[in-house]
Design a protein around this motif. Sequence first.
Motif, mmCIF file in Angstrom:
data_model
loop_
_atom_site.group_PDB
_atom_site.id
_atom_site.type_symbol
_atom_site.label_atom_id
_atom_site.label_comp_id
_atom_site.label_asym_id
_atom_site.label_seq_id
_atom_site.Cartn_x
_atom_site.Cartn_y
_atom_site.Cartn_z
ATOM 1 N N ASN A 55 1.409 -32.106 -27.164
ATOM 2 C CA ASN A 55 2.057 -32.454 -28.428
ATOM 3 C C ASN A 55 1.534 -33.796 -28.912
ATOM 4 O O ASN A 55 1.336 -34.711 -28.116
ATOM 5 N N GLU A 57 2.777 -36.414 -32.019
ATOM 6 C CA GLU A 57 3.791 -36.605 -33.061
ATOM 7 C C GLU A 57 3.752 -38.033 -33.558
ATOM 8 O O GLU A 57 3.684 -38.969 -32.774
ATOM 9 N N ARG A 59 5.971 -40.651 -36.002
ATOM 10 C CA ARG A 59 7.267 -40.854 -36.658
ATOM 11 C C ARG A 59 7.220 -42.125 -37.495
ATOM 12 O O ARG A 59 6.668 -43.136 -37.068
ATOM 13 N N ALA A 72 8.717 -37.173 -39.495
ATOM 14 C CA ALA A 72 7.786 -36.929 -38.396
ATOM 15 C C ALA A 72 6.746 -35.912 -38.845
ATOM 16 O O ALA A 72 7.047 -34.967 -39.576
ATOM 17 N N PHE A 74 3.620 -33.595 -36.924
ATOM 18 C CA PHE A 74 3.208 -33.243 -35.568
ATOM 19 C C PHE A 74 2.171 -32.123 -35.560
ATOM 20 O O PHE A 74 2.022 -31.370 -36.521
ATOM 21 N N ASP A 76 1.231 -29.375 -32.437
ATOM 22 C CA ASP A 76 1.481 -28.900 -31.074
ATOM 23 C C ASP A 76 0.399 -27.887 -30.718
ATOM 24 O O ASP A 76 -0.067 -27.137 -31.572
ATOM 25 N N ASP A 113 12.838 -29.556 -37.558
ATOM 26 C CA ASP A 113 11.381 -29.432 -37.537
ATOM 27 C C ASP A 113 10.984 -28.123 -38.192
ATOM 28 O O ASP A 113 11.626 -27.086 -37.983
ATOM 29 N N GLN A 183 14.849 -36.189 -28.996
ATOM 30 C CA GLN A 183 13.435 -36.059 -29.381
ATOM 31 C C GLN A 183 12.861 -34.747 -28.845
ATOM 32 O O GLN A 183 13.393 -34.151 -27.900
#
Length: 185
Positions: A55, A57, A59, A72, A74, A76, A113, A183
């Motif tokens: 991952n 990410e 923020r 955020a 991200f 993945d 998310d 988180q």
Amino acid sequence: QNSVRGYQQNLLGPVDYVVTAVEQVGAADDDQFAVVPGANGRAVPRGGTAMLVGNLEWRRGFRFIAEQLQLAAFVDGGTLWETRSSRFSWRDVRYTPGLGLRVVTPLGPFRVDIGYRPYGPRTGRALYFAPPRDGVAGIYCASPRVDGATGDYADVFSCPATYTPPTSRSMLSRLVFHFGLGQAF
């Protein structure tokens, strides 16, 4: 929600599909079925014995809007496989980008998310749960027949993974929403 957020829970790895719309192939007393074209199936995760997940990410807080609000972004990546039947391949790693919103609470950040899955559904076995006949219910292979494909269509355990459910071209169908407290990792 804590690994590859572009997929629903447990659907990153190998799956089977339980289908309900089938047509009988062959004689009326034969127990051979085929999925009706365009029919949907419910995905059932088979799981795996090995996994790779990563991952990334970023923020960012916005104090001028609200002290407790964060945005955020991200990406993945990950894959899941069964070590007895397949080997790790970098081609099987799925990367899913997304955006999230965090609201800081006394229990930890509440997060929303939205992951984007650029990939279509995985290919898997199509299984049909037949209604009881003469007091006996059955599970049958309904995977599409492919020329040269190996597999015993009469045996569920050697049913070939040749079924891919129909896909929607809509971008909204590729969005996956996750809600959580704390988180992501």
